[in-house]
Design an enzyme around this catalytic site. Structure first.
Site, PDB file in Angstrom:
ATOM      1  CB  ALA A  93      -0.889  -0.015   1.232  1.00  0.00           C
ATOM      2  N   GLY A 119       0.458  -5.020   0.742  1.00  0.00           N
ATOM      3  CA  GLY A 119      -0.740  -5.061  -0.097  1.00  0.00           C
ATOM      4  C   GLY A 119      -0.475  -5.673  -1.468  1.00  0.00           C
ATOM      5  CD  GLU A 178      -2.604  -7.637   2.648  1.00  0.00           C
ATOM      6  OE1 GLU A 178      -2.326  -6.457   2.348  1.00  0.00           O
ATOM      7  OE2 GLU A 178      -3.162  -7.947   3.706  1.00  0.00           O
ATOM      8  CD  GLU A 204       1.516  -5.595   5.323  1.00  0.00           C
ATOM      9  OE1 GLU A 204       2.375  -6.469   5.534  1.00  0.00           O
ATOM     10  OE2 GLU A 204       0.713  -5.653   4.381  1.00  0.00           O
TER      11      GLU A 204
HETATM   12  N1  DAK Z   1       4.567   3.190  -0.785  1.00  0.00           N
HETATM   13  C1  DAK Z   1       4.958   4.377  -1.335  1.00  0.00           C
HETATM   14  N2  DAK Z   1       6.153   4.557  -1.936  1.00  0.00           N
HETATM   15  C2  DAK Z   1       6.992   3.513  -1.964  1.00  0.00           C
HETATM   16  C3  DAK Z   1       6.648   2.251  -1.410  1.00  0.00           C
HETATM   17  C4  DAK Z   1       5.370   2.108  -0.813  1.00  0.00           C
HETATM   18  N3  DAK Z   1       4.923   0.964  -0.304  1.00  0.00           N
HETATM   19  N4  DAK Z   1       7.696   1.419  -1.592  1.00  0.00           N
HETATM   20  C5  DAK Z   1       8.639   2.133  -2.237  1.00  0.00           C
HETATM   21  N5  DAK Z   1       8.229   3.395  -2.457  1.00  0.00           N
HETATM   22  C6  DAK Z   1       8.933   4.486  -3.114  1.00  0.00           C
HETATM   23  C7  DAK Z   1      10.104   4.978  -2.259  1.00  0.00           C
HETATM   24  O1  DAK Z   1       9.650   5.877  -1.283  1.00  0.00           O
HETATM   25  C8  DAK Z   1      10.983   5.607  -3.312  1.00  0.00           C
HETATM   26  O2  DAK Z   1      10.441   6.870  -3.636  1.00  0.00           O
HETATM   27  P1  DAK Z   1      11.413   8.155  -3.871  1.00  0.00           P
HETATM   28  O3  DAK Z   1      12.185   8.319  -2.615  1.00  0.00           O
HETATM   29  O4  DAK Z   1      12.276   7.765  -5.044  1.00  0.00           O
HETATM   30  O5  DAK Z   1      10.463   9.269  -4.165  1.00  0.00           O
HETATM   31  C9  DAK Z   1      10.779   4.710  -4.521  1.00  0.00           C
HETATM   32  O6  DAK Z   1       9.555   3.998  -4.301  1.00  0.00           O
HETATM   33  C10 DAK Z   1      11.907   3.674  -4.689  1.00  0.00           C
HETATM   34  O7  DAK Z   1      12.019   2.990  -3.458  1.00  0.00           O
HETATM   35  P2  DAK Z   1      13.431   2.833  -2.688  1.00  0.00           P
HETATM   36  O8  DAK Z   1      14.336   3.960  -3.008  1.00  0.00           O
HETATM   37  O9  DAK Z   1      13.112   2.551  -1.266  1.00  0.00           O
HETATM   38  O10 DAK Z   1      13.992   1.527  -3.408  1.00  0.00           O
HETATM   39  P3  DAK Z   1      14.973   0.431  -2.777  1.00  0.00           P
HETATM   40  O11 DAK Z   1      15.380  -0.435  -3.903  1.00  0.00           O
HETATM   41  O12 DAK Z   1      16.053   1.067  -1.959  1.00  0.00           O
HETATM   42  O13 DAK Z   1      14.044  -0.410  -1.764  1.00  0.00           O
HETATM   43  C11 DAK Z   1      12.062  -1.592  -1.108  1.00  0.00           C
HETATM   44  C12 DAK Z   1      12.974  -1.135  -2.282  1.00  0.00           C
HETATM   45  C13 DAK Z   1      10.813  -2.249  -1.714  1.00  0.00           C
HETATM   46  C14 DAK Z   1      12.796  -2.614  -0.242  1.00  0.00           C
HETATM   47  C15 DAK Z   1      11.700  -0.340  -0.237  1.00  0.00           C
HETATM   48  O14 DAK Z   1      11.216   0.677  -1.129  1.00  0.00           O
HETATM   49  C16 DAK Z   1      10.653  -0.641   0.786  1.00  0.00           C
HETATM   50  O15 DAK Z   1      10.937  -1.193   1.867  1.00  0.00           O
HETATM   51  N6  DAK Z   1       9.396  -0.222   0.509  1.00  0.00           N
HETATM   52  C17 DAK Z   1       8.298  -0.380   1.435  1.00  0.00           C
HETATM   53  C18 DAK Z   1       7.804  -1.792   1.453  1.00  0.00           C
HETATM   54  C19 DAK Z   1       6.691  -1.982   2.471  1.00  0.00           C
HETATM   55  O16 DAK Z   1       6.856  -1.711   3.674  1.00  0.00           O
HETATM   56  N7  DAK Z   1       5.540  -2.436   1.991  1.00  0.00           N
HETATM   57  C20 DAK Z   1       4.381  -2.616   2.824  1.00  0.00           C
HETATM   58  C21 DAK Z   1       3.596  -1.321   2.800  1.00  0.00           C
HETATM   59  S1  DAK Z   1       2.317  -1.333   4.034  1.00  0.00           S
HETATM   60  C22 DAK Z   1      -4.985  -1.160   5.245  1.00  0.00           C
HETATM   61  C23 DAK Z   1      -4.849  -2.411   4.721  1.00  0.00           C
HETATM   62  C24 DAK Z   1      -3.658  -2.807   4.171  1.00  0.00           C
HETATM   63  C25 DAK Z   1      -2.578  -1.988   4.196  1.00  0.00           C
HETATM   64  C26 DAK Z   1      -2.721  -0.731   4.720  1.00  0.00           C
HETATM   65  C27 DAK Z   1      -3.919  -0.320   5.248  1.00  0.00           C
HETATM   66  N8  DAK Z   1      -6.220  -0.776   5.847  1.00  0.00           N
HETATM   67  C28 DAK Z   1      -7.159  -1.818   6.077  1.00  0.00           C
HETATM   68  C29 DAK Z   1      -6.507   0.563   6.109  1.00  0.00           C
HETATM   69  C30 DAK Z   1      -1.339  -2.435   3.626  1.00  0.00           C
HETATM   70  C31 DAK Z   1      -0.187  -1.912   4.032  1.00  0.00           C
HETATM   71  C32 DAK Z   1       1.051  -2.118   3.301  1.00  0.00           C
HETATM   72  O17 DAK Z   1       1.140  -2.719   2.264  1.00  0.00           O
END
Ligand code: DAK
Length: 260
Positions: free
Chosen positions: A66, A111, A114, A134
């Site tokens: 997400a 997400g 998911e 998450e």
């Molecule tokens: N969201 C937004 N931007 C993201 C992102 C994400 N999930 N993942 C990466 N980006 C963006 C980064 O911020 C970066 O943007 P800039 O700084 O260039 O503007 C760009 O994509 C490239 O990412 P990185 O520079 O970080 O690239 P790396 O190769 O160094 O790292 C990575 C890749 C995938 C390991 C890293 O980007 C990372 O850890 N990303 C986050 C992964 C994560 O935590 N995913 C889970 C998200 S939470 C809900 C239900 C479900 C959910 C939420 C609410 N409700 C019921 C309300 C679900 C939640 C989730 O999925």
């Protein structure tokens, strides 16, 4: 239909849908979720689409989760709407009348996993990383991950993945039963399309009803599941496809199914 975050290409009935926000690693914001809902409707209604392949634009990510930036500023009400929309999108993909294959071409996190778990099955590139990170953010999987993953791989493995936020390689994810096939990055779409075209040779109504029977039946106890299968099965005998399939076998020729 018009999509702001998804690009579509129809290749002989196989619709390749690419989530197209590569700068944010294709993260799911409300626009993408709305587009996924629209896409599921279009796939159900458009007779030129026989099967859907979901993948990510670029060579880095399927969907990295997400959209974290979008979530930062959400009020509880907006979070509630985001939650409803996310669940609607995942359920509509899961219960789409036509087959849906996830082609996981890179990061498939939160997400994103998911979403992939809502597809009928997953092929992944060797470069893919899959996980539910998450808890790193102080939240937990909320688009069905705590429900679909344990049903697929068992409670204990699902809890380990969720509690540790570990990222599995494609190979590990295959060993754990999340991914059906691991391919080189260059051959991923080709392999998915090969399987898609195998599926398209079969009776479309039979595939649709088999999908319903599996999806609706696996959450039931075995006797209720068998009763569901028995209830759904007779309707296939009213189809032209059943007559064509059986006649073609007896005449030793390939069947020409019409999906009727
Ligand atoms: N969201 C937004 N931007 C993201 C992102 C994400 N999930 N993942 C990466 N980006 C963006 C980064 O911020 C970066 O943007 P800039 O700084 O260039 O503007 C760009 O994509 C490239 O990412 P990185 O520079 O970080 O690239 P790396 O190769 O160094 O790292 C990575 C890749 C995938 C390991 C890293 O980007 C990372 O850890 N990303 C986050 C992964 C994560 O935590 N995913 C889970 C998200 S939470 C809900 C239900 C479900 C959910 C939420 C609410 N409700 C019921 C309300 C679900 C939640 C989730 O999925």
């Amino acid at each position: 239909m018009e999509y702001s975050t998804i690009s579509l290409e129809n290749r002989e009935g196989v619709c390749i849908a690419k989530i197209n926000r590569p700068k944010a690693l294709n993260a799911l914001n409300p626009d993408v979720l709305n587009d996924l809902v629209k896409l599921a409707h279009e796939v159900n209604e458009n007779s030129e689409i026989k099967l859907l392949v979901l993948t990510g634009e670029g060579d880095k990510a399927f969907v990295a989760g997400a959209d974290i930036a979008a979530m930062q500023s959400m009020s509880p009400l907006e979070a509630n709407r985001f939650c409803q929309l996310g669940h609607q999108a995942m359920s509509m993909i899961e219960n789409c009348r036509k087959p849906v294959i996830a082609a996981v071409n890179g990061f498939c996190l939160g997400g994103g996993l998911e979403l992939a778990l809502s597809c009928d099955f997953i092929y992944a590139s060797e470069k893919a990383k899959l996980g539910l990170p998450e808890v790193n953010l102080g939240i937990f999987p909320g688009f069905g991950g705590t429900q679909r993953l344990p049903r697929l791989i068992g409670k204990n493995r699902a809890k380990e993945l969720i509690f540790t936020a570990a990222m599995l390689s494609a190979q590990q994810a295959q060993e754990w039963g999340i991914v059906n096939k691991v391919c080189s990055p260059e051959s991923l779409l080709e392999e998915v399309e090969k399987t898609a075209h195998e599926i398209l040779k079969k009776g479309p109504v039979a595939i649709e009803l088999a999908k319903r029977s599996v999806n609706e039946g696996t959450d039931l106890d075995i006797n209720s599941g068998l009763a569901l299968e028995k209830a759904i099965f007779p309707s296939i005998f009213s189809t032209e496809d059943k007559n064509e399939g059986i006649t073609a076998f007896l005449e030793k020729r390939a069947a020409n199914f019409k999906g009727q």
